[in-house]
Design an enzyme around this catalytic site. Structure first.
Site, PDB file in Angstrom:
ATOM      1  N   SER A   1     -12.160 -58.974   4.195  1.00 19.23           N
ATOM      2  CA  SER A   1     -12.630 -57.776   4.613  1.00 19.23           C
ATOM      3  C   SER A   1     -11.854 -56.825   3.773  1.00 19.23           C
ATOM      4  O   SER A   1     -10.814 -56.230   4.337  1.00 19.23           O
ATOM      5  CB  SER A   1     -12.193 -57.653   6.087  1.00 19.23           C
TER       6      SER A   1
ATOM      7  N   GLU B   1      -8.385 -59.413  14.589  1.00 20.14           N
ATOM      8  CA  GLU B   1      -7.001 -60.293  14.803  1.00 20.14           C
ATOM      9  C   GLU B   1      -6.481 -59.861  16.026  1.00 20.14           C
ATOM     10  O   GLU B   1      -6.191 -58.666  16.319  1.00 20.14           O
ATOM     11  CB  GLU B   1      -6.239 -60.168  13.542  1.00 20.14           C
TER      12      GLU B   1
ATOM     13  N   ASP C   1      -5.216 -56.232  15.056  1.00 19.52           N
ATOM     14  CA  ASP C   1      -6.028 -55.661  13.755  1.00 19.52           C
ATOM     15  C   ASP C   1      -7.553 -55.613  14.068  1.00 19.52           C
ATOM     16  O   ASP C   1      -8.095 -56.704  14.155  1.00 19.52           O
ATOM     17  CB  ASP C   1      -5.756 -56.682  12.589  1.00 19.52           C
TER      18      ASP C   1
ATOM     19  N   GLU D   1      -3.541 -52.035  14.083  1.00 19.72           N
ATOM     20  CA  GLU D   1      -4.137 -51.813  12.532  1.00 19.72           C
ATOM     21  C   GLU D   1      -5.531 -51.568  12.332  1.00 19.72           C
ATOM     22  O   GLU D   1      -6.339 -52.024  12.846  1.00 19.72           O
ATOM     23  CB  GLU D   1      -3.839 -53.167  11.838  1.00 19.72           C
TER      24      GLU D   1
ATOM     25  N   HIS E   1      -0.184 -60.891   3.848  1.00 19.74           N
ATOM     26  CA  HIS E   1      -0.953 -61.955   3.319  1.00 19.74           C
ATOM     27  C   HIS E   1      -2.447 -61.486   3.058  1.00 19.74           C
ATOM     28  O   HIS E   1      -2.622 -60.227   3.433  1.00 19.74           O
ATOM     29  CB  HIS E   1      -0.923 -63.352   3.789  1.00 19.74           C
TER      30      HIS E   1
ATOM     31  N   LYS F   1       3.204 -60.010   8.009  1.00 24.60           N
ATOM     32  CA  LYS F   1       2.031 -60.636   8.765  1.00 24.60           C
ATOM     33  C   LYS F   1       1.484 -61.687   7.909  1.00 24.60           C
ATOM     34  O   LYS F   1       1.072 -61.304   6.902  1.00 24.60           O
ATOM     35  CB  LYS F   1       0.852 -59.512   8.854  1.00 24.60           C
TER      36      LYS F   1
HETATM   37  P1  PGA Z   1      -8.393 -59.637   4.541  1.00 25.00           P
HETATM   38  O1  PGA Z   1      -7.843 -59.733   5.997  1.00 25.00           O
HETATM   39  O2  PGA Z   1      -7.490 -60.466   3.703  1.00 25.00           O
HETATM   40  O3  PGA Z   1      -9.674 -60.449   4.547  1.00 25.00           O
HETATM   41  O4  PGA Z   1      -8.709 -58.466   4.022  1.00 25.00           O
HETATM   42  C1  PGA Z   1      -6.541 -59.400   6.382  1.00 25.00           C
HETATM   43  C2  PGA Z   1      -6.660 -58.239   7.111  1.00 25.00           C
HETATM   44  O5  PGA Z   1      -7.692 -57.141   7.212  1.00 25.00           O
HETATM   45  O6  PGA Z   1      -5.420 -57.441   7.345  1.00 25.00           O
HETATM   46 ZN    ZN Z   2      -6.139 -55.537   8.144  1.00 26.52          ZN
END
Ligand code: PGA
Ligand code: ZN
Length: 422
Positions: free
Chosen positions: A40, A161, A239, A283, A363, A386
């Site tokens: 994302s 999340e 998140d 977030e 991450h 995180k």
């Molecule tokens: P992503 O997700 O690594 O797929 O962007 C993590 C986040 O949105 O914090």
């Molecule tokens: Zn995020």
């Protein structure tokens, strides 16, 4: 000096190709680093160069690898590995764009991280010490992503999340233990609900829950079953990844509740959630394009909880600066591959910290066994990290590295609730 630089194509935790860069120094030191990858992603992130051909469904990274082996190696060989800024600036110059669209941020970041690691090793120093010096002493409070929805799962939960944060503990180790115990209790509870306990990309569960509130209730049950006090010892962080929820007319679509909300209504929705549950951090509560909404969100909740900008800020110092001047959010998610180099990531962290914005080292959903961000979080005294649930090797690589780091720092501090008392 840097004697050789090269890259190869390896696989990440999702089974997609990614770049592993290797740097060899004139003293024989050889170190590598592997670049992560998001799902994302924010619109303004640095470019991740993919081949787009028939290999690996278009996801091959041979062009990025070739950029390391030719253009980057040509310019970096002979430079000092102890001048990280020079190495990073040289790559920025070769690329010539503001988002690494020529070389690929995956090529550049790999070399940037491998250079730092090689420099540290050749000085016989742990990476966090090399990057942060004697001042590196803050063990981060983790955000453990234990229930997944949104783009990271196939269930009907809208938010991406649901995380727990062990804020009421003396040290990182006790916090990690508590999180692991909650995770196992959560697994039992989900199993008893006859839901799948298979895990998502970041190690969290993705049960088919019916509302966006139910995951919170299930987590609270798990915390209590594990014998911990919710709110006091373990708090909740979300998140939302709200950029993924917006429809064409700019409304936020909550599929699980069959509702479309305006920014203002969504802010009220959060305020209501926060009054019912011990949520200390949200977030990407609104979309990356909705700066007016962010203003409302920050005014409403910014002095009560942590508001983290991920897609909003994309670890970019100039966007963070704009956020600071407009009083948007109060915390920055730090993902090195969003901006492309170690030095630029440091600049963003320093800017945030100078302006009393919290930093959360992070991450990506596509990761590897590389634990660079664990050292990086401690080096820059981020205070929070995180990096997924307490399962899956690539997530635990970071937590396990933090256990090792914590044991080495005699005066390590663990901030617990401190970053959240606004
Ligand atoms: P992503 O997700 O690594 O797929 O962007 C993590 C986040 O949105 O914090
Ligand atoms: Zn995020």
């Amino acid at each position: 000096y840097i004697d050789n630089v090269y890259a190869d194509e390896v696989l990440d935790s999702r089974g997609n190709p990614t770049v592993r860069a290797t740097v060899i120094l004139s003293d024989g030191t050889k170190e590598s680093a592997i670049v992560p990858s998001g799902a994302s992603t924010g619109k303004r992130e640095a470019l991740e160069l993919r081949d787009g051909d028939e290999r690996f469904l278009g996801k091959g990274v041979l062009k990025a690898v070739e950029n390391v082996n030719s253009q980057i190696a040509d310019e970096l060989i002979g430079l000092s590995p102890y001048n990280q800024a020079e190495v990073d600036a040289t790559m920025k110059d070769i690329d010539g764009t503001n988002n690494y669209s020529k070389l690929g941020a995956n090529a550049v970041l790999g070399v940037s991280m491998a250079t730092a690691r090689a420099a540290a090793t050749s000085l016989n120093m742990p990476l966090y010490r090399y990057l942060g010096g004697a001042n590196a002493m803050t063990m981060p409070v983790p955000m453990f992503n234990i229930i997944n929805g949104g783009e990271h799962a196939n269930n009907s939960v809208d938010f991406q999340e649901y995380m727990i944060m062990p804020v009421g503990f003396e040290n990182f180790n006790d916090g990690l233990r508590a999180a692991s115990e909650v995770y196992h209790n959560l697994k039992k509870i989900i199993d008893e609900m006859n839901e799948s306990t298979a895990v998502g990309d970041e190690g969290g569960f993705a049960p088919n829950l019916k509302s966006n509130e139910e995951p919170i209730q299930v987590i609270i049950k798990a915390v209590e079953k594990a014998g911990y006090k919710i709110g006091e010892q373990i708090a909740i962080a979300l998140d939302v990844a709200a950029s993924e929820l917006v429809n064409e007319s700019g409304k936020y679509v909550l599929k699980s509740e069959n509702r479309e909300l305006s920014s203002k209504e969504l802010v009220e929705y959060y305020a209501d959630l926060c009054s019912k549950y011990p949520i200390i951090s949200i977030e990407d509560g609104l979309s990356e394009d909705d700066w007016d909404g962010w203003k409302i969100l920050t005014e409403k909740l910014g002095n009560k909880i942590q508001l983290v900008g991920d897609d909003l800020f994309v670890t970019n110092a100039s966007i963070v600066a704009e956020g600071i001047s407009k009083k948007i959010a109060n915390s920055v998610l730090i993902k090195p591959n969003q901006i492309g180099s170690v030095s630029e990531t440091m600049l963003t962290i320093r800017l945030a910290q100078r302006n009393n914005y919290n930093c959360v080292m992070s991450h990506r959903s596509g990761e590897s066994e590389d634990s660079f961000i664990a050292d990086f979080a401690v080096a820059l005294n981020c205070g929070q990290i995180k990096t997924g649930a307490t399962s899956r090797g690539e997530r635990n690589a970071k937590y396990n590295r933090l256990l090792e780091i914590g044991a080495e720092i005699a005066y390590a501090e663990y901030l617990g609730k401190a970053p959240f008392s606004k």
